[in-house]
Design an enzyme around this catalytic site. Structure first.
Site, short mmCIF file in Angstrom:
data_model
loop_
_atom_site.label_atom_id
_atom_site.label_comp_id
_atom_site.label_asym_id
_atom_site.label_seq_id
_atom_site.Cartn_x
_atom_site.Cartn_y
_atom_site.Cartn_z
N GLU A 163 -7.96 -2.48 3.92
CA GLU A 163 -6.81 -3.28 4.40
C GLU A 163 -6.35 -2.74 5.75
OE1 GLU A 163 -3.70 -3.65 1.44
OE2 GLU A 163 -5.13 -3.86 -0.19
N GLU A 180 -3.36 0.36 -6.58
CA GLU A 180 -2.11 1.13 -6.40
C GLU A 180 -1.51 1.67 -7.69
OE1 GLU A 180 0.36 -1.42 -3.98
OE2 GLU A 180 -1.20 -1.63 -2.47
O1 9MR Z 1 -0.45 -9.06 2.80
C1 9MR Z 1 0.15 -9.35 1.55
C2 9MR Z 1 1.45 -10.08 1.76
O2 9MR Z 1 1.22 -11.38 2.28
C3 9MR Z 1 2.22 -10.18 0.45
O3 9MR Z 1 3.50 -10.72 0.69
C4 9MR Z 1 2.33 -8.81 -0.18
C5 9MR Z 1 3.06 -8.90 -1.50
O4 9MR Z 1 3.14 -7.71 -2.13
O5 9MR Z 1 1.05 -8.25 -0.38
C6 9MR Z 1 0.38 -8.03 0.82
O6 9MR Z 1 -0.86 -7.39 0.61
C7 9MR Z 1 -0.80 -6.10 0.01
C8 9MR Z 1 -2.09 -5.90 -0.76
O7 9MR Z 1 -2.27 -6.95 -1.67
C9 9MR Z 1 -2.11 -4.56 -1.47
N1 9MR Z 1 -1.84 -3.47 -0.56
C10 9MR Z 1 -0.69 -3.60 0.28
C11 9MR Z 1 -0.73 -4.95 1.03
C12 9MR Z 1 0.43 -5.07 1.98
O8 9MR Z 1 1.63 -5.11 1.26
#
Ligand code: 9MR
Length: 373
Positions: free
Chosen positions: A262, A157
């Site tokens: 994802e 990102e």
């Molecule tokens: O699914 C993840 C969630 O449990 C966390 O709280 C969050 C914190 O930023 O990150 C989520 O996963 C993210 C991923 O690492 C990167 N792309 C976006 C995902 C959803 O936020």
């Protein structure tokens, strides 16, 4: 009577099991990983509890349905290097053991991300200190798992929606070449690991153009990048199929493996798209914003199924370019979308419901394969 019961409870199931292959014995119904075995890997993201095998129902489903695993959180820098220079590999190592034990492929997520950084990184204000953290973190972590995992999301990102560089702490202190430098460090530390750029909405034309420019920059510097992850946080009834198809073609034309990393399809109302976790929606306690607390009506279930079917038809059409499709979570209860962008909602974005039962969308996804062959 006792003999008859013994026959029914012990001998018959044993005979049935013996007549199946060992894989079928594990998976009585259709399995995603087996269905798409000749097309692409099918993955999921594991929570810490799942990595520690604390949830036996989830555990069975994970082993039946998926052949590649990503840690949903525990391989981010906040967890791997909670204190400066002090690494905690306990859970990440457990994930590797879990994958090895179950003959599953593993993907590392993620070496460089502006979010879920250790607190001490947020306090850094000079280039030298951040360079030290950046270099040490990438080098230590990438080297440790080289040869044990298939690939790393090296940078996650780095782009804004308009395709410009996100003004993250890395961008501000290290300059815009930090992405190329991250790949260079990862390449040195992990010569046997594939290296990916991962982002959401990079199927959208403007952001895609930014991603293409970023990738070309890495390639022009003679640094290795093997693949691109289109995260795939999409919305029911609004899947950008045309943009996704164009992106698969465009990224593949750069010589990269394309991955959907994802995947989930959101059902609840929202006033923006994407997955920038710094965005929150301000909502009153209006039940209209949390309409499916006790389940989803048939029409919505059908919409979700049709969306997933359309996606998998497209993925199959380009199976020569797509190497992996990973869902962001095992079942609806686990999804991050229950807590974001509004906390405490009940979302249903995956193929398995809260009881781990396959939803109509699951069968439509399996059906795409039957219809193609
Ligand atoms: O699914 C993840 C969630 O449990 C966390 O709280 C969050 C914190 O930023 O990150 C989520 O996963 C993210 C991923 O690492 C990167 N792309 C976006 C995902 C959803 O936020």
């Amino acid at each position: 009577m006792k003999t008859r019961n013994t026959l029914i409870t012990i001998i018959l199931p044993a005979l049935l099991l013996a007549s199946c292959t060992s894989d079928k014995a594990l998976a009585p119904g259709p399995s995603l990983k087996n269905t798409f075995i000749n097309d692409f890997l099918i993955g999921t993201a594991l929570s810490a509890n799942q990595i520690e095998e604390k949830d036996s129902v989830a555990d069975v489903l994970i082993r039946e349905q998926f052949n590649v695993l990503t840690a949903e959180n525990i391989m981010k820098s906040l967890f791997l290097q909670p204190e400066w220079g002090k690494f905690d590999f306990r859970l990440a190592d457990k994930l590797i053991d879990y994958g090895t034990k179950n003959k599953m492929t593993l993907v590392g997520h993620t070496l460089v991300w502006h979010s879920q950084l250790p607190r001490y990184v947020h306090r850094i204000t000079d280039k030298d200190s951040l360079t030290e953290f950046f270099t040490n973190h990438i080098t230590t972590v990438a080297a440790r798992y080289d040869g044990k995992i298939l690939g790393w999301d090296v940078v996650n990102e780095a782009l804004n929606e308009d395709g410009t560089m996100r003004e993250s702490i890395f961008y501000k202190l290290l300059g815009e070449n930090y992405v190329t430098e991250a790949f260079r460090l990862a390449q040195q530390a992990a010569p046997n690991t594939e290296l990916y750029y991962n982002d959401y909405n990079i199927e959208q034309p403007k952001k895609r153009a930014g991603a293409v420019a970023l990738i070309k920059k890495i390639q022009d510097a003679n640094v290795r990048i093997d693949g691109v992850g289109i995260q795939g946080h999409w919305h029911a009834g609004r899947i950008p199929l045309k943009d996704i198809e164009e992106s698969i073609l465009e990224y593949s034309a750069l010589g990269l493996k394309v991955m959907i990393t994802e995947l989930d399809v959101e059902l609840l109302p929202r006033n923006f798209t994407g997955a920038d976790i710094s965005e929150r929606m301000k909502m009153k306690d209006d039940p209209a914003f949390n309409p499916y607390i006790s389940g989803i009506p048939d029409s919505v279930q059908q919409q979700l199924a049709n969306d997933y079917e359309a996606l998998f038809k497209l993925f199959l059409k380009h199976k020569d370019k797509i190497t992996r499709v990973t869902f962001w979570g095992v079942n609806d209860g686990q999804s991050w979308l229950n807590g974001w962008p509004v906390p405490g909602r009940t979302n249903h974005p995956l193929l398995f419901d809260r009881e781990f039962k396959p939803k109509p969308a699951f069968y439509k996804v399996i059906g795409t394969k039957e219809n193609v062959n």
